[in-house]
Design an enzyme around this catalytic site. Structure first.
Site, short mmCIF file in Angstrom:
data_model
loop_
_atom_site.label_atom_id
_atom_site.label_comp_id
_atom_site.label_asym_id
_atom_site.label_seq_id
_atom_site.Cartn_x
_atom_site.Cartn_y
_atom_site.Cartn_z
N ASN A 1 0.83 -1.21 0.00
CA ASN A 1 0.00 0.00 0.00
C ASN A 1 0.87 1.25 0.00
O ASN A 1 0.58 2.21 -0.72
CB ASN A 1 -0.94 0.01 1.21
CG ASN A 1 -2.22 -0.79 0.94
OD1 ASN A 1 -3.03 -0.40 0.11
ND2 ASN A 1 -2.35 -1.92 1.61
N HIS B 1 -8.05 -0.81 6.20
CA HIS B 1 -8.36 -2.08 6.85
C HIS B 1 -8.98 -3.01 5.81
O HIS B 1 -9.85 -2.57 5.04
CB HIS B 1 -9.31 -1.86 8.03
CG HIS B 1 -9.60 -3.12 8.78
ND1 HIS B 1 -8.67 -3.72 9.60
CD2 HIS B 1 -10.70 -3.92 8.79
CE1 HIS B 1 -9.20 -4.83 10.10
NE2 HIS B 1 -10.42 -4.98 9.62
C1 GAR Z 1 -3.20 -4.74 3.96
O1 GAR Z 1 -4.12 -5.69 3.50
C2 GAR Z 1 -3.86 -3.83 4.97
O2 GAR Z 1 -5.20 -3.55 4.69
C3 GAR Z 1 -3.75 -4.67 6.22
O3 GAR Z 1 -2.47 -5.24 6.14
C4 GAR Z 1 -2.10 -5.41 4.78
C5 GAR Z 1 -0.76 -4.74 4.58
O4 GAR Z 1 -0.26 -4.99 3.30
N1 GAR Z 1 -3.91 -3.87 7.38
C6 GAR Z 1 -4.50 -4.31 8.49
O5 GAR Z 1 -4.91 -5.44 8.63
C7 GAR Z 1 -4.61 -3.28 9.62
N2 GAR Z 1 -5.65 -3.60 10.51
P1 GAR Z 1 0.93 -4.12 2.73
O6 GAR Z 1 2.03 -4.10 3.79
O7 GAR Z 1 1.36 -4.86 1.51
O8 GAR Z 1 0.41 -2.75 2.44
#
Ligand code: GAR
Length: 196
Positions: free
Chosen positions: A14, A117
């Site tokens: 992200n 989220h």
């Molecule tokens: C993402 O899916 C985000 O929505 C989630 O962790 C992942 C991180 O991916 N966040 C949560 O669960 C927070 N409650 P990334 O490191 O590749 O962005």
């Protein structure tokens, strides 16, 4: 210039999507904003290498070296506040930052603290969202960008994306499908907020 500080704990996809969108869409010239710092609570977070390659400052603050949640959050705020200017408070963007923040930290950055989220909040706050959605028989899942409040995974919703659950989906397949949508809605929601 408004500084954007992104907090990560892992892969940082992200964060990478926000950085790429900011560059592609010329946020610096058009919105007067730039990603100034990527901070991780884990030294091995994959996203740190990407940020460095992009010439973005990085910082690691290991929560395990602090005695309490309050002490960690105070140190975190100290680093973040280096990116505040008197007329331009920075924007703090949680992007897969897997730490519960103290109410003091949340109120310090209220209105400029965002999170993404991987569920259609208010459904499924917390962990294992995709498996829980599968177990509940959901036909649609998704992701939510929201302002952070002191209640975990709650707060005013800024953007959502809806994703269908397909027959035979595993939690991993669902997570991957949701993640591609996260990469679209998070940069868009941030740009909208910067335009206000
Ligand atoms: C993402 O899916 C985000 O929505 C989630 O962790 C992942 C991180 O991916 N966040 C949560 O669960 C927070 N409650 P990334 O490191 O590749 O962005």
């Amino acid at each position: 210039m408004k500084n954007i500080v992104i907090l990560i704990s892992g892969g940082g996809s992200n964060m990478a999507s926000i950085v790429k969108t900011a560059r592609r869409d010329g946020w610096q010239d058009k919105l007067g904003a730039r990603v100034a710092l990527v901070l991780s609570n884990k030294a091995q977070a994959g996203g740190l290498a990407f940020a460095k390659e992009q010439g973005i400052a990085t910082e690691v603050l290991d929560h395990k070296s602090f005695d309490s949640r309050e002490a960690f959050d105070a140190a975190l705020a100290q680093v973040i506040d280096r990116f505040d200017t008197p007329d331009q408070p920075c924007l703090v963007v949680l992007a897969g930052f897997m730490r519960i923040l103290t109410p003091g930290f949340v109120s310090r950055y209220q209105g400029r603290l965002l999170n993404i989220h991987p569920s259609l909040l208010p459904a499924f706050p917390g962990l294992h969202t995709h498996q829980r959605a599968l177990d509940a028989g959901c036909q649609f899942v998704g992701a939510t960008v929201h302002q952070v409040t002191s209640e975990l995974d709650h707060g005013p919703i800024l953007a959502q994306a809806v994703v269908p659950v397909l027959p035979g989906d595993t939690a991993e397949q669902l997570a991957a499908r949701v993640l591609t949508q996260e990469h679209l809605i998070y940069p868009k929601a941030i740009a909208q907020l910067l335009q206000k």
